[in-house]
Scaffold this motif. Structure first.
Motif, PDB file in Angstrom:
ATOM      1  N   GLY A 197      83.715  57.303 131.358  1.00 47.46           N
ATOM      2  CA  GLY A 197      83.978  57.069 132.765  1.00 47.46           C
ATOM      3  C   GLY A 197      85.203  56.216 133.045  1.00 47.46           C
ATOM      4  N   TRP A 198      85.943  55.799 132.014  1.00 45.83           N
ATOM      5  CA  TRP A 198      87.113  54.945 132.234  1.00 45.83           C
ATOM      6  C   TRP A 198      88.076  55.591 133.219  1.00 45.83           C
ATOM      7  N   THR A 199      88.329  56.883 133.055  1.00 43.76           N
ATOM      8  CA  THR A 199      89.259  57.557 133.960  1.00 43.76           C
ATOM      9  C   THR A 199      88.536  58.283 135.089  1.00 43.76           C
ATOM     10  N   THR A 200      87.238  58.594 134.918  1.00 42.32           N
ATOM     11  CA  THR A 200      86.516  59.322 135.965  1.00 42.32           C
ATOM     12  C   THR A 200      85.730  58.404 136.889  1.00 42.32           C
ATOM     13  N   ALA A 201      85.402  57.194 136.445  1.00 46.95           N
ATOM     14  CA  ALA A 201      84.656  56.258 137.299  1.00 46.95           C
ATOM     15  C   ALA A 201      85.167  54.834 137.165  1.00 46.95           C
ATOM     16  N   GLY A 202      86.029  54.592 136.198  1.00 47.71           N
ATOM     17  CA  GLY A 202      86.511  53.239 135.937  1.00 47.71           C
ATOM     18  C   GLY A 202      87.694  52.870 136.797  1.00 47.71           C
ATOM     19  N   ILE A 203      88.450  51.893 136.309  1.00 49.70           N
ATOM     20  CA  ILE A 203      89.558  51.329 137.081  1.00 49.70           C
ATOM     21  C   ILE A 203      90.582  52.392 137.483  1.00 49.70           C
ATOM     22  N   GLY A 204      90.669  53.457 136.722  1.00 46.73           N
ATOM     23  CA  GLY A 204      91.600  54.528 137.062  1.00 46.73           C
ATOM     24  C   GLY A 204      91.270  55.238 138.369  1.00 46.73           C
ATOM     25  N   THR A 205      90.054  55.028 138.876  1.00 48.64           N
ATOM     26  CA  THR A 205      89.643  55.678 140.129  1.00 48.64           C
ATOM     27  C   THR A 205      89.601  54.694 141.297  1.00 48.64           C
ATOM     28  N   TRP A 206      89.882  53.413 141.035  1.00 50.58           N
ATOM     29  CA  TRP A 206      89.807  52.407 142.097  1.00 50.58           C
ATOM     30  C   TRP A 206      90.975  52.561 143.061  1.00 50.58           C
ATOM     31  N   ALA A 207      90.732  52.175 144.286  1.00 50.12           N
ATOM     32  CA  ALA A 207      91.799  52.120 145.281  1.00 50.12           C
ATOM     33  C   ALA A 207      92.800  51.038 144.868  1.00 50.12           C
ATOM     34  N   PRO A 208      94.065  51.204 145.208  1.00 52.88           N
ATOM     35  CA  PRO A 208      95.070  50.206 144.820  1.00 52.88           C
ATOM     36  C   PRO A 208      94.702  48.778 145.238  1.00 52.88           C
ATOM     37  N   GLU A 209      94.107  48.623 146.412  1.00 52.36           N
ATOM     38  CA  GLU A 209      93.744  47.266 146.852  1.00 52.36           C
ATOM     39  C   GLU A 209      92.624  46.675 145.988  1.00 52.36           C
ATOM     40  N   ASP A 210      91.740  47.516 145.438  1.00 50.82           N
ATOM     41  CA  ASP A 210      90.691  47.022 144.544  1.00 50.82           C
ATOM     42  C   ASP A 210      91.290  46.574 143.208  1.00 50.82           C
ATOM     43  N   ILE A 211      92.247  47.335 142.709  1.00 51.44           N
ATOM     44  CA  ILE A 211      92.931  46.949 141.465  1.00 51.44           C
ATOM     45  C   ILE A 211      93.681  45.638 141.686  1.00 51.44           C
ATOM     46  N   GLN A 212      94.375  45.517 142.806  1.00 48.45           N
ATOM     47  CA  GLN A 212      95.110  44.286 143.115  1.00 48.45           C
ATOM     48  C   GLN A 212      94.165  43.095 143.234  1.00 48.45           C
ATOM     49  N   ALA A 213      92.993  43.293 143.849  1.00 44.34           N
ATOM     50  CA  ALA A 213      92.018  42.206 143.989  1.00 44.34           C
ATOM     51  C   ALA A 213      91.494  41.775 142.620  1.00 44.34           C
ATOM     52  N   HIS A 214      91.268  42.737 141.749  1.00 42.16           N
ATOM     53  CA  HIS A 214      90.783  42.434 140.394  1.00 42.16           C
ATOM     54  C   HIS A 214      91.838  41.631 139.624  1.00 42.16           C
ATOM     55  N   ILE A 215      93.064  42.077 139.657  1.00 39.91           N
ATOM     56  CA  ILE A 215      94.143  41.379 138.955  1.00 39.91           C
ATOM     57  C   ILE A 215      94.368  39.992 139.557  1.00 39.91           C
ATOM     58  N   ARG A 216      94.314  39.891 140.873  1.00 42.26           N
ATOM     59  CA  ARG A 216      94.467  38.595 141.534  1.00 42.26           C
ATOM     60  C   ARG A 216      93.353  37.628 141.105  1.00 42.26           C
ATOM     61  N   PHE A 217      92.117  38.127 141.009  1.00 40.83           N
ATOM     62  CA  PHE A 217      90.992  37.313 140.541  1.00 40.83           C
ATOM     63  C   PHE A 217      91.294  36.759 139.146  1.00 40.83           C
ATOM     64  N   MET A 218      91.740  37.636 138.239  1.00 42.67           N
ATOM     65  CA  MET A 218      92.016  37.219 136.864  1.00 42.67           C
ATOM     66  C   MET A 218      93.157  36.199 136.818  1.00 42.67           C
ATOM     67  N   MET A 219      94.207  36.428 137.573  1.00 45.81           N
ATOM     68  CA  MET A 219      95.346  35.500 137.562  1.00 45.81           C
ATOM     69  C   MET A 219      94.957  34.146 138.172  1.00 45.81           C
ATOM     70  N   ASP A 220      94.194  34.180 139.268  1.00 43.14           N
ATOM     71  CA  ASP A 220      93.729  32.926 139.874  1.00 43.14           C
ATOM     72  C   ASP A 220      92.811  32.173 138.914  1.00 43.14           C
ATOM     73  N   PHE A 221      91.946  32.913 138.242  1.00 46.96           N
ATOM     74  CA  PHE A 221      91.028  32.289 137.297  1.00 46.96           C
ATOM     75  C   PHE A 221      91.806  31.636 136.149  1.00 46.96           C
ATOM     76  N   ASN A 222      92.812  32.329 135.652  1.00 48.53           N
ATOM     77  CA  ASN A 222      93.639  31.768 134.576  1.00 48.53           C
ATOM     78  C   ASN A 222      94.370  30.506 135.044  1.00 48.53           C
ATOM     79  N   ARG A 223      94.830  30.498 136.294  1.00 46.85           N
ATOM     80  CA  ARG A 223      95.484  29.290 136.835  1.00 46.85           C
ATOM     81  C   ARG A 223      94.515  28.103 136.842  1.00 46.85           C
ATOM     82  N   LYS A 224      93.270  28.346 137.216  1.00 46.95           N
ATOM     83  CA  LYS A 224      92.252  27.280 137.219  1.00 46.95           C
ATOM     84  C   LYS A 224      92.010  26.770 135.798  1.00 46.95           C
ATOM     85  N   LEU A 225      91.951  27.684 134.841  1.00 47.01           N
ATOM     86  CA  LEU A 225      91.742  27.281 133.446  1.00 47.01           C
ATOM     87  C   LEU A 225      92.936  26.484 132.921  1.00 47.01           C
ATOM     88  N   LYS A 226      94.139  26.859 133.330  1.00 47.22           N
ATOM     89  CA  LYS A 226      95.335  26.102 132.938  1.00 47.22           C
ATOM     90  C   LYS A 226      95.293  24.709 133.539  1.00 47.22           C
TER      91      LYS A 226
END
Length: 128
Positions: free
Chosen positions: A10-39
């Motif tokens: 399901g990586w390409t049929t149900a995973g991130i490859g099928t997410w709307a661009p704003e969902d991908i951006q929100a996921h990446i933003r979450f990870m980057m913000d989380f990394n900033r907190k850890l730093k």
């Protein structure tokens, strides 16, 4: 070390490859913000997202030392999508961090509840 595994099915049929661009951006933003907190907390050592499983290769040395490559492996059920190396005070803290990462937003902003594997990075043995 925290390792984020993703199901290959399901990586390409149900995973991130099928997410709307704003969902991908929100996921990446979450990870980057989380990394900033850890730093900011001084716990961050490194973190990387990895290329998809379609690019994975297994390499062994042949008897003559030259590389023998195999892959990608279609039969794999999951793959390593990314990792964090952190320096924390103990198991309770690393488990807290892993649980927070597990809640990263996915499709439609819903928490993913993805499994995060936790492994201690071992030190080298003492030298006499």
């Amino acid at each position: 070390m925290l390792m984020m595994h993703a199901p290959k099915e399901g990586w390409t049929t149900a995973g991130i490859g099928t997410w709307a661009p704003e969902d991908i951006q929100a996921h990446i933003r979450f990870m980057m913000d989380f990394n900033r907190k850890l730093k900011a907390s001084g716990e961050f050592v490194d973190a990387q997202g990895l290329a998809g499983p379609e690019e994975a290769k297994l390499v062994r040395a042949r008897k003559d030392g030259t590389p023998d490559t195999d892959g990608p492996f279609a039969e794999s059920k999951e793959f390593l999508a990314g990792f964090w190396i952190l320096d924390v005070d103990g198991p309770a803290r690393i488990h807290e961090i892993a649980a927070q990462i597990s809640m990263a937003p996915g499709k439609g902003g819903a928490p993913l509840h993805m499994p995060i594997e936790v492994r201690q990075v071992m030190s080298a043995p003492p030298v006499d």
